[in-house]
Design a protein around this motif. Structure first.
Motif, PDB file in Angstrom:
ATOM      1  N   ALA A  22      19.275-185.866  64.602  1.00 61.01           N
ATOM      2  CA  ALA A  22      18.049-185.096  64.371  1.00 61.01           C
ATOM      3  C   ALA A  22      17.005-186.069  63.841  1.00 61.01           C
ATOM      4  CB  ALA A  22      18.282-183.983  63.363  1.00 61.01           C
ATOM      5  N   VAL A  23      15.820-186.026  64.413  1.00 61.23           N
ATOM      6  CA  VAL A  23      14.716-186.830  63.895  1.00 61.23           C
ATOM      7  C   VAL A  23      14.226-186.145  62.623  1.00 61.23           C
ATOM      8  CG1 VAL A  23      12.397-187.726  64.335  1.00 61.23           C
ATOM      9  CG2 VAL A  23      14.094-187.656  66.197  1.00 61.23           C
ATOM     10  N   VAL A  24      14.086-186.913  61.554  1.00 58.00           N
ATOM     11  CA  VAL A  24      13.675-186.399  60.248  1.00 58.00           C
ATOM     12  C   VAL A  24      12.560-187.295  59.705  1.00 58.00           C
ATOM     13  CG1 VAL A  24      15.974-185.411  59.812  1.00 58.00           C
ATOM     14  CG2 VAL A  24      15.493-187.728  59.038  1.00 58.00           C
ATOM     15  N   ILE A  43      16.389-191.084  61.235  1.00 60.31           N
ATOM     16  CA  ILE A  43      17.248-190.267  62.090  1.00 60.31           C
ATOM     17  C   ILE A  43      18.487-189.866  61.297  1.00 60.31           C
ATOM     18  CG2 ILE A  43      18.669-190.229  64.171  1.00 60.31           C
ATOM     19  CD1 ILE A  43      16.674-192.092  65.460  1.00 60.31           C
ATOM     20  N   LEU A  44      18.749-188.565  61.272  1.00 61.00           N
ATOM     21  CA  LEU A  44      19.965-188.043  60.653  1.00 61.00           C
ATOM     22  C   LEU A  44      21.058-188.031  61.709  1.00 61.00           C
ATOM     23  CD1 LEU A  44      21.326-186.617  58.186  1.00 61.00           C
ATOM     24  CD2 LEU A  44      20.638-184.464  59.275  1.00 61.00           C
ATOM     25  N   ILE A  45      22.203-188.597  61.378  1.00 61.56           N
ATOM     26  CA  ILE A  45      23.359-188.621  62.271  1.00 61.56           C
ATOM     27  C   ILE A  45      24.348-187.572  61.793  1.00 61.56           C
ATOM     28  CG2 ILE A  45      25.284-190.040  63.124  1.00 61.56           C
ATOM     29  CD1 ILE A  45      22.515-190.948  64.150  1.00 61.56           C
ATOM     30  N   ASN A 100      23.422-176.778  58.295  1.00 58.52           N
ATOM     31  CA  ASN A 100      22.200-176.002  58.470  1.00 58.52           C
ATOM     32  C   ASN A 100      21.207-176.743  59.369  1.00 58.52           C
ATOM     33  OD1 ASN A 100      19.487-174.938  57.945  1.00 58.52           O
ATOM     34  ND2 ASN A 100      20.478-173.708  56.378  1.00 58.52           N
ATOM     35  N   ILE A 101      21.067-178.022  59.166  1.00 56.98           N
ATOM     36  CA  ILE A 101      20.132-178.807  59.981  1.00 56.98           C
ATOM     37  C   ILE A 101      20.518-178.750  61.452  1.00 56.98           C
ATOM     38  CG2 ILE A 101      19.315-181.145  60.514  1.00 56.98           C
ATOM     39  CD1 ILE A 101      19.502-181.663  57.428  1.00 56.98           C
ATOM     40  N   PHE A 102      21.795-179.008  61.750  1.00 52.65           N
ATOM     41  CA  PHE A 102      22.217-179.084  63.151  1.00 52.65           C
ATOM     42  C   PHE A 102      22.343-177.706  63.812  1.00 52.65           C
ATOM     43  CE2 PHE A 102      23.129-183.395  61.783  1.00 52.65           C
ATOM     44  CZ  PHE A 102      22.544-184.095  62.826  1.00 52.65           C
ATOM     45  N   ILE A 118      14.549-181.992  63.108  1.00 54.88           N
ATOM     46  CA  ILE A 118      14.853-181.067  62.023  1.00 54.88           C
ATOM     47  C   ILE A 118      13.833-179.933  62.105  1.00 54.88           C
ATOM     48  CG2 ILE A 118      13.406-182.368  60.404  1.00 54.88           C
ATOM     49  CD1 ILE A 118      15.378-181.655  58.168  1.00 54.88           C
ATOM     50  N   SER A 119      14.232-178.712  61.763  1.00 59.79           N
ATOM     51  CA  SER A 119      13.276-177.604  61.766  1.00 59.79           C
ATOM     52  C   SER A 119      12.251-177.823  60.656  1.00 59.79           C
ATOM     53  CB  SER A 119      13.993-176.266  61.558  1.00 59.79           C
ATOM     54  OG  SER A 119      14.473-176.177  60.232  1.00 59.79           O
ATOM     55  N   GLU A 120      11.081-177.233  60.823  1.00 59.58           N
ATOM     56  CA  GLU A 120      10.041-177.391  59.809  1.00 59.58           C
ATOM     57  C   GLU A 120      10.513-176.823  58.462  1.00 59.58           C
ATOM     58  OE1 GLU A 120       5.249-176.806  59.252  1.00 59.58           O
ATOM     59  OE2 GLU A 120       6.284-175.527  60.712  1.00 59.58           O
ATOM     60  N   LYS A 121      11.214-175.698  58.494  1.00 60.15           N
ATOM     61  CA  LYS A 121      11.725-175.083  57.261  1.00 60.15           C
ATOM     62  C   LYS A 121      12.673-176.038  56.533  1.00 60.15           C
ATOM     63  CE  LYS A 121      14.247-171.014  55.641  1.00 60.15           C
ATOM     64  NZ  LYS A 121      14.895-169.751  56.035  1.00 60.15           N
ATOM     65  N   ASN A 122      13.601-176.649  57.263  1.00 60.99           N
ATOM     66  CA  ASN A 122      14.547-177.578  56.634  1.00 60.99           C
ATOM     67  C   ASN A 122      13.864-178.872  56.202  1.00 60.99           C
ATOM     68  OD1 ASN A 122      16.849-175.990  56.629  1.00 60.99           O
ATOM     69  ND2 ASN A 122      17.414-176.587  58.700  1.00 60.99           N
ATOM     70  N   LEU A 123      12.870-179.308  56.955  1.00 63.38           N
ATOM     71  CA  LEU A 123      12.107-180.491  56.553  1.00 63.38           C
ATOM     72  C   LEU A 123      11.418-180.238  55.218  1.00 63.38           C
ATOM     73  CD1 LEU A 123      10.885-183.313  57.138  1.00 63.38           C
ATOM     74  CD2 LEU A 123       9.030-182.128  58.326  1.00 63.38           C
TER      75      LEU A 123
END
Length: 137
Positions: A22-24, A43-45, A100-102, A118-123
């Protein structure tokens, strides 16, 4: 080359190696808020066993870098000097679980290719946690 072009290139390579990501960070802020600049790609792995194994092979193949499992288990950031932007691979983010992120990834098109963000909420959860941790209000 812009950060978005670079993101597209890096994520294509990750996908070709079947690495869940996920790009963060700053690039995600750029997607959601536009007026942001960044000098690196975060990047989150996904830290599942099979994904980490593929990631370790990827790092050795593409960057000639051996990473220990203890580094990943300690959630250390793996930093790679690349051109024109550096890469920071994360295995955990403050304030939000990987699960939750994935489960809530958002696809954004970059150069007609879907890229996982990443979703805006999780970001925002992550950014708030980091700000609180660092005493920034």
């Amino acid at each position: 080359m812009t950060i978005l072009n670079f993101t597209n290139q890096v994520t294509r390579i990750l996908e070709n190696n079947k690495i869940q990501y996920a790009v963060v960070g700053g690039c995600a802020k750029l997607i959601y808020h536009k007026n942001v600049s960044t000098s690196d790609l975060d990047i989150l792995i996904d830290n599942s066993t099979n994904n980490i194994t593929r990631f370790l092979h990827f790092m050795e193949k593409h960057f000639k870098t051996k990473i220990t499992l203890s580094k990943i288990r300690n959630y250390d950031v793996v930093k790679v000097k690349a051109t024109p932007y550096s890469l920071d691979f994360h295995f955990n983010l403050d304030g939000v679980s990987n699960k939750n992120i994935f489960e809530h990834l958002h696809l954004h098109l970059i150069e007609h290719n879907p890229v996982q963000f990443i979703s805006e909420k999780n970001l925002l959860k992550n950014l708030n946690k980091v700000a609180n941790k660092n005493g920034i209000h």
